[in-house]
Design an enzyme around this catalytic site. Structure first.
Site, PDB file in Angstrom:
ATOM      1  N   LYS A 170       0.832  -1.210   0.000  1.00 47.09           N
ATOM      2  CA  LYS A 170       0.000   0.000   0.000  1.00 47.09           C
ATOM      3  C   LYS A 170       0.864   1.257   0.000  1.00 47.09           C
ATOM      4  O   LYS A 170       0.547   2.255  -0.665  1.00 47.09           O
ATOM      5  CB  LYS A 170      -0.945   0.002   1.206  1.00 47.09           C
ATOM      6  N   LYS A 238      -0.931  11.265   5.971  1.00 48.05           N
ATOM      7  CA  LYS A 238      -0.713  10.171   6.920  1.00 48.05           C
ATOM      8  C   LYS A 238       0.000   8.997   6.251  1.00 48.05           C
ATOM      9  O   LYS A 238       0.963   8.432   6.784  1.00 48.05           O
ATOM     10  CB  LYS A 238      -2.057   9.722   7.501  1.00 48.05           C
TER      11      LYS A 238
END
Length: 294
Positions: A170, A238
């Site tokens: 990811k 983030k």
């Protein structure tokens, strides 16, 4: 098979609804009672704590903002670890730091509970239509057990390695998406400033080597000045923070990622952190004093 689902935000709510449509029995939890009520209205039941969710479920899915929230929900007081039965599986579909996934997996294993780290890509539209891409880390036999559940929410579900590998994948995904958006932004701002219609530039290049899923997803929204969040700049910040933390740990310099991170930070300071990450173009527009629109 009963499924627990914790985290009914922009992504989690449609994902949970797709599981219900696929015939699974769900018990759900979120801090937003409105989201809970909406999913309960489609057939789910509510539990008041992560522990209570886990007590009722064979597979517990978490879809939360970041590493601290996942650790708290899974390992904290009244957490999943206190209610999960031996043989249960936690499928963390949040995007968090790979080392945290491994830490959580180790503690769960002491209770006889397995973990898959299974972050997703595709944003809200693909969460709604059930065509997300899921990248998974964990044991092959656990992956195979949970594959039908994940496939009910996704177009693609791929095991990429042991626990932590899903989140590493990811992170790689988020690098490519961020830099693609930055490249698109540079190109369309240049075209607009040079007096060429950005819509025509987009149509001309989308079928060639410069074409991409990112370009097709974001360019039309940008030209419509639609920055409603499918995936917020704050959330991409983030993810890139996790990218850079991991890259420093393993010794990989990431100069382009660092540059895009600082652009997003500048937009956050300007109060645009809740815009869609396609809103990165506004950083370039401010520098060039031009607006990209149809």
């Amino acid at each position: 098979m009963k499924i627990g689902f914790i985290g009914l935000g922009i992504m989690g709510k449609p994902m949970s609804k797709n599981l219900i449509k696929a015939g699974y029995e769900l018990v759900v939890l979120d801090m937003n009672q409105g989201a809970v009520d909406e999913v309960v209205a489609t057939g789910a039941t509510f539990a008041a704590t992560p522990k209570a969710v886990a007590e009722q479920a064979d597979i517990i899915i978490t879809m939360l903002p970041n590493s601290p929230q996942v650790k708290q929900v899974v390992l904290g007081q009244n957490g999943v670890i206190e209610g999960a039965k031996p043989g249960a599986v936690v499928v963390d579909m949040s995007s968090i730091a790979p080392l945290v996934s491994r830490e959580i997996a180790k503690e769960l294993a002491e209770k006889g509970v397995e973990l898959l780290d299974a972050p997703v890509s595709g944003g809200e539209p693909k969460a709604i239509d059930g065509t997300l891409s899921v990248m998974v880390g964990g044991k092959k036999e656990v992956f195979e057990k949970c594959y039908p559940v994940m496939k009910a929410m996704a177009g693609s579900v791929v095991l990429t390695g042991d626990v932590g590998a899903g989140n590493v994948t990811k992170l790689a995904n988020q690098i490519i998406v961020a830099i693609n958006i930055a490249a698109m932004s540079e190109a369309l701002v240049l075209a607009s400033k040079a007096g060429v219609e950005p819509e025509l530039v987009y149509q001309a290049i989308r079928g060639g080597l410069a074409g991409s899923t990112v370009l097709d997803a974001k360019a039309p929204l940008v030209m419509d000045r639609n920055f409603n969040p499918g995936f917020r700049i704050n959330l991409h910040i983030k993810d890139l923070a996790n990218v850079l933390e991991t890259s420093h740990e393993v010794g990989v310099p990431l100069p382009l990622t660092t540059a895009v991170m600082e652009m997003m930070q500048a937009l956050k300071v300007d109060g645009m952190g809740d815009n869609d990450h396609g809103g990165l173009i506004q950083y370039y527009e401010k520098l060039a004093k031009v607006e990209v629109k149809r």
